[in-house]
Scaffold this active site. Sequence first.
Site, PDB file in Angstrom:
ATOM      1  N   LYS A 169      15.741  22.180 -12.107  1.00  0.00           N
ATOM      2  CA  LYS A 169      15.063  20.899 -12.300  1.00  0.00           C
ATOM      3  C   LYS A 169      15.910  19.843 -13.009  1.00  0.00           C
ATOM      4  CE  LYS A 169      11.454  19.815 -11.440  1.00  0.00           C
ATOM      5  NZ  LYS A 169      10.136  19.995 -12.072  1.00  0.00           N
ATOM      6  N   GLU A 172       9.112   8.324 -17.301  1.00  0.00           N
ATOM      7  CA  GLU A 172       7.747   8.844 -17.480  1.00  0.00           C
ATOM      8  C   GLU A 172       7.194   8.461 -18.846  1.00  0.00           C
ATOM      9  OE1 GLU A 172       7.321  12.982 -15.091  1.00  0.00           O
ATOM     10  OE2 GLU A 172       8.970  12.926 -16.505  1.00  0.00           O
ATOM     11  N   HIS A 178       0.836  -1.221   0.000  1.00  0.00           N
ATOM     12  CA  HIS A 178       0.000   0.000   0.000  1.00  0.00           C
ATOM     13  C   HIS A 178       0.865   1.263   0.000  1.00  0.00           C
ATOM     14  CE1 HIS A 178      -3.332  -2.696   1.351  1.00  0.00           C
ATOM     15  NE2 HIS A 178      -2.355  -3.252   2.037  1.00  0.00           N
ATOM     16  N   SER A 221      14.268  21.852 -17.100  1.00  0.00           N
ATOM     17  CA  SER A 221      13.061  22.634 -17.330  1.00  0.00           C
ATOM     18  C   SER A 221      13.436  23.906 -18.067  1.00  0.00           C
ATOM     19  CB  SER A 221      12.406  22.968 -15.992  1.00  0.00           C
ATOM     20  OG  SER A 221      11.615  24.128 -16.104  1.00  0.00           O
TER      21      SER A 221
END
Length: 464
Positions: free
Chosen positions: A289, A296, A162, A283
Amino acid sequence: MKTKSGTNKPWGGRFTEKTAQAAETFSASIHFDKRLYRYDIAGSRVHAKMLAKTGLLSPSELELILKGLSEIESEIENHAFVFRDELEDIHMNIEKALVEKVGQAGEKLHTARSRNDQVALDMRLYLRDVCRNLIDLISDLQKGFVSLARKYLGACMPGYTHLQRAQPVLLSHHLLAYYEMFARDKDRLGDCLKRINVLPLGSGALAGTSLPIDREFVARELGFSRVSANSMDAVSDRDFMVEFLAACSLIQVHLSRFSEELVLWTSQEFNFVEIADRFCTGSSIMPQKKNPDMPELVRGKSGRVVGNLMALLTMLKGLPLTYNRDLQEDKEPVFDTVDTVSQSLAVVVELLSGLSFNRDVLERATEKGFMTATDLAEYLVRKNVPFRQAHAVVGGAVAYCLVNGKELTDLTLPELQEFSDSIAEDVFEVLRIEGSINSRRTQGGTANTSVLQALEKAETDLGI
Ligand code: ARG
């Protein structure tokens, strides 16, 4: 014999009008099925040899055909071949080019063959190669997981259920879980190969042929393990593609689950692992970043791979026997899945070699979250306390810790004994992270000894 036809198509004999431009554009498949050219030519070569063997072609006709096919193949390879939309697909583009090169002999190539069994053959030859390539790529990926498991042997981390800290495990145990998932994926592709490797050629349009052919010869020459048993099934069966897309969906889903872990674990909140700069992006506005775009994208691409499986199943669902033009819609989902899954595998293989895990952070993460609570319950079981009672005792101790801002390892013996008088001095060994991990010595468990065994077996299986 001359026939008057309204269209210049190879099938135009009975037609009085030219195909409408809209129909031609709508139905052409050449822009995607040209990737089958090598398989189409390989099939035609063997088909022609078979026709010569049974007397349907003379030796000189065979020679002309083989020469013409080789020329066409090198023209395509050298980008010198002009694909024509009005010839619909790869089969007719090649056949027409052959006729233009070698004349009447070329017009005999399609003897005892239909595009229906021909396209089924091409897709089987193509997917046979693809499956073998994917199996090799997955082995590379498994090697990546295994070498990380070897490198970080002994590193502890929290195991989750979980997404809550559950029990301490070895990082290598976690990595080897992916080794197992991908071993099943290879198995599935191998199983799929058994049903792909069946020769459909010789089924004709749907009912076989009255001409003398030798299917066993063709099967042998093309390396098929058997010939299809029913001509109607052979030209309309796309089960092997569904199986292939299902196997690929699982591969992509497995890659996606790992990617999700990388995205989580590279976040500042976890900080378990670092991805090499060469696989990350920055970024355009936030200078600080470093984003995990590769995992992804792998995660994001699972949508199209699963979608391709759904597209094929939906296309097949209402089809009567045998061949229907709907079946042309099988190719783009298959090609897209092949490209997506192979690229995803290749990028993750490289990504693995550029991962560095933060051992200290992983180990520190095991110190909070009462991760040895189950060990304490099992300790009490060994002292003859029934498991349900032991569970309640440890639950009480955890509640006490929560109120007092402590971990189980912070409790003194008298504090622990408040909860059960079966607890003695030897309890502290089971509360330690290493003690907990190394007590899980069962086969498939996370103890150092069990993980080492699994690792060695994996290395042997991969030939490392
Ligand atoms: N391009 C077609 C396909 O992919 C080849 C078979 C065409 N057969 C036919 N009878 N029109 O399915």
